[in-house]
Design a protein around this motif. Sequence first.
Motif, PDB file in Angstrom:
ATOM      1  N   VAL A   1       0.825  -1.204   0.000  1.00 42.26           N
ATOM      2  CA  VAL A   1       0.000   0.000   0.000  1.00 42.26           C
ATOM      3  C   VAL A   1       0.864   1.261   0.000  1.00 42.26           C
ATOM      4  CG1 VAL A   1      -1.877   1.254   1.123  1.00 42.26           C
ATOM      5  CG2 VAL A   1      -1.837  -1.244   1.196  1.00 42.26           C
ATOM      6  N   GLY A   2       1.403   1.661   1.155  1.00 42.77           N
ATOM      7  CA  GLY A   2       2.155   2.912   1.237  1.00 42.77           C
ATOM      8  C   GLY A   2       1.229   4.116   1.176  1.00 42.77           C
ATOM      9  N   GLY A   3       1.795   5.272   0.842  1.00 41.91           N
ATOM     10  CA  GLY A   3       0.995   6.487   0.738  1.00 41.91           C
ATOM     11  C   GLY A   3       1.257   7.461   1.868  1.00 41.91           C
ATOM     12  N   SER A   4       0.453   8.510   1.933  1.00 39.66           N
ATOM     13  CA  SER A   4       0.674   9.595   2.885  1.00 39.66           C
ATOM     14  C   SER A   4       0.084   9.272   4.256  1.00 39.66           C
ATOM     15  CB  SER A   4       0.040  10.887   2.366  1.00 39.66           C
ATOM     16  OG  SER A   4      -1.379  10.791   2.394  1.00 39.66           O
ATOM     17  N   ARG A   5       0.473  10.085   5.236  1.00 42.98           N
ATOM     18  CA  ARG A   5      -0.093   9.951   6.584  1.00 42.98           C
ATOM     19  C   ARG A   5      -1.584  10.245   6.564  1.00 42.98           C
ATOM     20  NH1 ARG A   5       1.259  13.215  10.552  1.00 42.98           N
ATOM     21  NH2 ARG A   5       2.304  14.897   9.452  1.00 42.98           N
ATOM     22  N   GLN A   6      -1.969  11.231   5.788  1.00 43.30           N
ATOM     23  CA  GLN A   6      -3.375  11.624   5.718  1.00 43.30           C
ATOM     24  C   GLN A   6      -4.228  10.503   5.120  1.00 43.30           C
ATOM     25  OE1 GLN A   6      -0.772  13.517   4.674  1.00 43.30           O
ATOM     26  NE2 GLN A   6      -0.822  14.924   6.437  1.00 43.30           N
ATOM     27  N   GLU A   7      -3.696   9.823   4.109  1.00 38.75           N
ATOM     28  CA  GLU A   7      -4.430   8.713   3.490  1.00 38.75           C
ATOM     29  C   GLU A   7      -4.630   7.578   4.485  1.00 38.75           C
ATOM     30  OE1 GLU A   7      -3.162   9.061  -1.217  1.00 38.75           O
ATOM     31  OE2 GLU A   7      -1.741   8.175   0.207  1.00 38.75           O
ATOM     32  N   PHE A   8      -3.625   7.324   5.305  1.00 38.18           N
ATOM     33  CA  PHE A   8      -3.755   6.271   6.305  1.00 38.18           C
ATOM     34  C   PHE A   8      -4.773   6.668   7.370  1.00 38.18           C
ATOM     35  CE2 PHE A   8      -1.336   3.483   9.598  1.00 38.18           C
ATOM     36  CZ  PHE A   8      -2.286   2.474   9.444  1.00 38.18           C
ATOM     37  N   ARG A   9      -4.786   7.928   7.757  1.00 36.93           N
ATOM     38  CA  ARG A   9      -5.780   8.428   8.710  1.00 36.93           C
ATOM     39  C   ARG A   9      -7.193   8.204   8.167  1.00 36.93           C
ATOM     40  NH1 ARG A   9      -6.269   9.524  13.837  1.00 36.93           N
ATOM     41  NH2 ARG A   9      -4.479  10.941  13.925  1.00 36.93           N
ATOM     42  N   GLN A  10      -7.408   8.545   6.917  1.00 35.84           N
ATOM     43  CA  GLN A  10      -8.718   8.371   6.299  1.00 35.84           C
ATOM     44  C   GLN A  10      -9.113   6.900   6.252  1.00 35.84           C
ATOM     45  OE1 GLN A  10      -8.193  10.314   2.525  1.00 35.84           O
ATOM     46  NE2 GLN A  10      -8.140  12.368   3.433  1.00 35.84           N
ATOM     47  N   TYR A  11      -8.131   6.043   5.984  1.00 32.96           N
ATOM     48  CA  TYR A  11      -8.392   4.608   5.931  1.00 32.96           C
ATOM     49  C   TYR A  11      -8.826   4.087   7.300  1.00 32.96           C
ATOM     50  CZ  TYR A  11      -7.613  -0.406   5.291  1.00 32.96           C
ATOM     51  OH  TYR A  11      -7.776  -1.770   5.250  1.00 32.96           O
ATOM     52  N   LEU A  12      -8.126   4.493   8.352  1.00 28.22           N
ATOM     53  CA  LEU A  12      -8.472   4.062   9.704  1.00 28.22           C
ATOM     54  C   LEU A  12      -9.881   4.515  10.076  1.00 28.22           C
ATOM     55  CD1 LEU A  12      -5.122   4.789  11.594  1.00 28.22           C
ATOM     56  CD2 LEU A  12      -6.055   2.549  11.013  1.00 28.22           C
ATOM     57  N   ASP A  13     -10.200   5.769   9.760  1.00 23.82           N
ATOM     58  CA  ASP A  13     -11.540   6.294  10.069  1.00 23.82           C
ATOM     59  C   ASP A  13     -12.626   5.492   9.338  1.00 23.82           C
ATOM     60  OD1 ASP A  13     -10.411   8.227  11.673  1.00 23.82           O
ATOM     61  OD2 ASP A  13     -10.516   9.813  10.166  1.00 23.82           O
ATOM     62  N   LYS A  14     -12.322   5.151   8.090  1.00 20.53           N
ATOM     63  CA  LYS A  14     -13.281   4.388   7.284  1.00 20.53           C
ATOM     64  C   LYS A  14     -13.489   2.992   7.866  1.00 20.53           C
ATOM     65  CE  LYS A  14     -13.962   2.571   2.589  1.00 20.53           C
ATOM     66  NZ  LYS A  14     -13.356   2.427   1.245  1.00 20.53           N
ATOM     67  N   GLU A  15     -12.396   2.360   8.331  1.00 12.25           N
ATOM     68  CA  GLU A  15     -12.494   1.020   8.909  1.00 12.25           C
ATOM     69  C   GLU A  15     -13.317   1.030  10.204  1.00 12.25           C
ATOM     70  OE1 GLU A  15     -10.822  -2.327   7.861  1.00 12.25           O
ATOM     71  OE2 GLU A  15     -11.691  -1.079   6.299  1.00 12.25           O
ATOM     72  N   VAL A  16     -13.070   2.030  11.044  1.00 10.41           N
ATOM     73  CA  VAL A  16     -13.843   2.131  12.297  1.00 10.41           C
ATOM     74  C   VAL A  16     -15.326   2.308  11.981  1.00 10.41           C
ATOM     75  CG1 VAL A  16     -14.258   3.552  14.336  1.00 10.41           C
ATOM     76  CG2 VAL A  16     -11.917   3.017  13.664  1.00 10.41           C
ATOM     77  N   GLU A  17     -15.630   3.152  11.003  1.00 15.23           N
ATOM     78  CA  GLU A  17     -17.031   3.375  10.630  1.00 15.23           C
ATOM     79  C   GLU A  17     -17.663   2.102  10.080  1.00 15.23           C
ATOM     80  OE1 GLU A  17     -19.699   6.257   7.688  1.00 15.23           O
ATOM     81  OE2 GLU A  17     -17.516   6.425   7.705  1.00 15.23           O
ATOM     82  N   ARG A  18     -16.909   1.370   9.254  1.00 13.15           N
ATOM     83  CA  ARG A  18     -17.432   0.136   8.667  1.00 13.15           C
ATOM     84  C   ARG A  18     -17.823  -0.877   9.760  1.00 13.15           C
ATOM     85  NH1 ARG A  18     -15.526  -2.207   4.067  1.00 13.15           N
ATOM     86  NH2 ARG A  18     -13.417  -1.356   4.337  1.00 13.15           N
ATOM     87  N   TRP A  19     -16.903  -1.077  10.713  1.00 10.04           N
ATOM     88  CA  TRP A  19     -17.164  -2.103  11.728  1.00 10.04           C
ATOM     89  C   TRP A  19     -18.180  -1.630  12.772  1.00 10.04           C
ATOM     90  CZ3 TRP A  19     -16.303  -6.250   9.543  1.00 10.04           C
ATOM     91  CH2 TRP A  19     -15.179  -6.465   8.751  1.00 10.04           C
ATOM     92  N   SER A  20     -18.298  -0.328  12.958  1.00 13.32           N
ATOM     93  CA  SER A  20     -19.323   0.158  13.880  1.00 13.32           C
ATOM     94  C   SER A  20     -20.709  -0.194  13.349  1.00 13.32           C
ATOM     95  CB  SER A  20     -19.202   1.673  14.071  1.00 13.32           C
ATOM     96  OG  SER A  20     -19.578   2.373  12.901  1.00 13.32           O
TER      97      SER A  20
END
Length: 326
Positions: free
Chosen positions: A297-316
Amino acid sequence: MPSLALLRIPCVLVALGLAATSPSAAAAAPYPSEPIRIIVGYQAGGPTDLTARLLASKLQASLGQPVIVENKPGAGSNIASEYVAAAPPDGYTLLLAAAPITMTKFLYKGLKFDVQKSFEPIANVMNAPAVLAVSPKLPARDLQSLIELAKQRPGSLTFGSTGTGGSQHLAGELLKQRAGIDLLHVPYKGASTALTDLMAGTVDMVFMTSMSALPALKSGNPRALAVASKKRLPQMPDLPTMDESGLPGFEADSWNGLLAPAKTPAAVLDRLNAEVNKALASPAVRDALVSQGAVVVGGSRQEFRQYLDKEVERWSTVFKTVKISL
């Protein structure tokens, strides 16, 4: 007799010397100036541990400091997460996190960390999409025929996982929710046991990570039906996605990403992000991960932040209908 001014000179020199060795002066030393530890919340030898050691080797060479992998397994990786969340925010204690860290707030009570508040994202390293595989004894040849079979036999088809509350269990619950079917969950103590029973037909289906089961999936036993990712796996280009198979937006995967304690300086985070991306671009690291079934994957810090937020929302969303607590 020495003048008062001359007597003051040694005192001034001593004061200057103390200032040079004070904490503020030490803090001004270029990063990194001491060994870095990458904490892993799982046993040595597992996929997350292997990824950490692969990354540590490259970071050590590029940063010029020892990068040591430390295993602190237990409580679904919560011990390691709590340890890093409480560490000094100086870039010398990092966490190689995995997918369950975005689910823990829904599973455990009294946690001393929150993935969205206690850490600073550095970089997403890799992911290993979940592959829905079925026993060769099951007549289903694609996702839709499996769903129809499950509707004909409500509550009788079984799906295995590596344990209650894990990413494979939650992927199965997500399938039940999205497809409107009733399946019986069978938790195992590890991926190898679940795979053995799936191949023998003891359990009907399992969501397996691409890293843990690629050789078996390519052999046709168990039979792979679909991959839970946006794109098809490069290692299995003929395997359709869950989206292509009739469940739009269905994604579930295991992943590894590097985190630092909250309030770690941005300059340190940016340096680490650049070095991780450099490591992931190297043929040695990329080829090692891809050969095991991972997607780099790789990428920016901001992209990883967005990914984490999306994962938390998905599992919630999943946990609103699935009642699980550990």
